[in-house]
Design a protein around this motif. Structure first.
Motif, PDB file in Angstrom:
ATOM      1  N   LEU A  49       0.814  -1.210   0.000  1.00 17.77           N
ATOM      2  CA  LEU A  49       0.000   0.000   0.000  1.00 17.77           C
ATOM      3  C   LEU A  49       0.852   1.266   0.000  1.00 17.77           C
ATOM      4  O   LEU A  49       0.318   2.373   0.037  1.00 17.77           O
ATOM      5  CB  LEU A  49      -0.951   0.001   1.196  1.00 17.77           C
ATOM      6  N   VAL A 104      -2.705   8.414  -0.691  1.00 21.89           N
ATOM      7  CA  VAL A 104      -3.956   7.863  -1.211  1.00 21.89           C
ATOM      8  C   VAL A 104      -3.865   7.812  -2.735  1.00 21.89           C
ATOM      9  O   VAL A 104      -3.727   8.851  -3.390  1.00 21.89           O
ATOM     10  CB  VAL A 104      -5.171   8.705  -0.761  1.00 21.89           C
ATOM     11  N   MET A 108      -7.503   3.430  -4.446  1.00 25.25           N
ATOM     12  CA  MET A 108      -7.957   3.340  -3.053  1.00 25.25           C
ATOM     13  C   MET A 108      -9.265   4.092  -2.833  1.00 25.25           C
ATOM     14  O   MET A 108      -9.755   4.161  -1.705  1.00 25.25           O
ATOM     15  CB  MET A 108      -6.886   3.904  -2.105  1.00 25.25           C
ATOM     16  N   CYS A 150     -11.205   8.295  -0.131  1.00 21.89           N
ATOM     17  CA  CYS A 150     -10.455   7.107   0.281  1.00 21.89           C
ATOM     18  C   CYS A 150     -11.380   6.130   1.012  1.00 21.89           C
ATOM     19  O   CYS A 150     -12.087   6.501   1.946  1.00 21.89           O
ATOM     20  CB  CYS A 150      -9.297   7.522   1.189  1.00 21.89           C
ATOM     21  N   HIS A 151     -11.370   4.895   0.560  1.00 25.60           N
ATOM     22  CA  HIS A 151     -12.147   3.832   1.207  1.00 25.60           C
ATOM     23  C   HIS A 151     -11.708   3.718   2.663  1.00 25.60           C
ATOM     24  O   HIS A 151     -10.511   3.732   2.969  1.00 25.60           O
ATOM     25  CB  HIS A 151     -11.905   2.520   0.469  1.00 25.60           C
ATOM     26  N   TYR A 193      -8.864   1.326   3.781  1.00 24.72           N
ATOM     27  CA  TYR A 193      -7.459   1.716   3.634  1.00 24.72           C
ATOM     28  C   TYR A 193      -7.016   2.610   4.787  1.00 24.72           C
ATOM     29  O   TYR A 193      -5.887   2.494   5.274  1.00 24.72           O
ATOM     30  CB  TYR A 193      -7.223   2.422   2.297  1.00 24.72           C
TER      31      TYR A 193
END
Length: 145
Positions: free
Chosen positions: A26, A44, A48, A55-56, A59
């Motif tokens: 990541l 980010v 993602m 941003c989810h 994550y």
């Protein structure tokens, strides 16, 4: 080594990061570590983002959870998460660099409590995570203790 808690924390952090393909994949970096503390960051990426273009949360959780893991293993004793809660306060956006700072609040016996604050590049709080840790057998990096 065992007489220098900072050197031990750095060794544990280096060892854990080398064995952590999830955080590496990541793009997370371990920017600072000391006994009971870790700071990590993650940019980010477009992949993602969720359906709202932000941003989810998963994550953001992973970044906070990784910082929590590094902080609670900074004493070089194998430690796992026993539970945590997270509150999302603001969205992360594509290109944002999110920073997670984990701070040990309590450590007694095999149990610890850690607070993690995730901020964006403007210092805005994105999320707060509280984690409870449990020490298990063994050391992160083999040293004479």
């Amino acid at each position: 080594m065992h007489g220098n808690p900072q050197a031990l924390a750095e060794l544990a952090g280096k060892t854990m990061y080398e064995r952590d393909p999830a955080s590496q994949a990541l793009g997370m970096t371990l920017d600072a570590i000391r006994p009971g503390y870790a700071r990590m960051r993650m940019r980010v990426r477009d992949d993602m983002l969720n359906g709202h273009g932000t941003c989810h949360g998963g994550y953001i959780f992973m970044l906070a959870d990784s910082a929590f893991a590094f902080a609670c293993n900074s004493h070089n004793l194998n430690t796992v998460g026993a539970g945590c809660t997270i509150d999302y306060l603001a969205p992360g956006r594509a290109g944002d660099v999110l920073v997670a700072e984990a701070v040990e609040q309590a450590l007694s016996g095999k149990t610890g409590v850690y607070d993690v604050v995730v901020t964006d590049g403007d210092g805005r709080k994105v999320a707060l995570l509280r984690g409870k840790s449990h020490r298990v057998a063994g050391q992160v990096a083999p040293v004479d203790m």
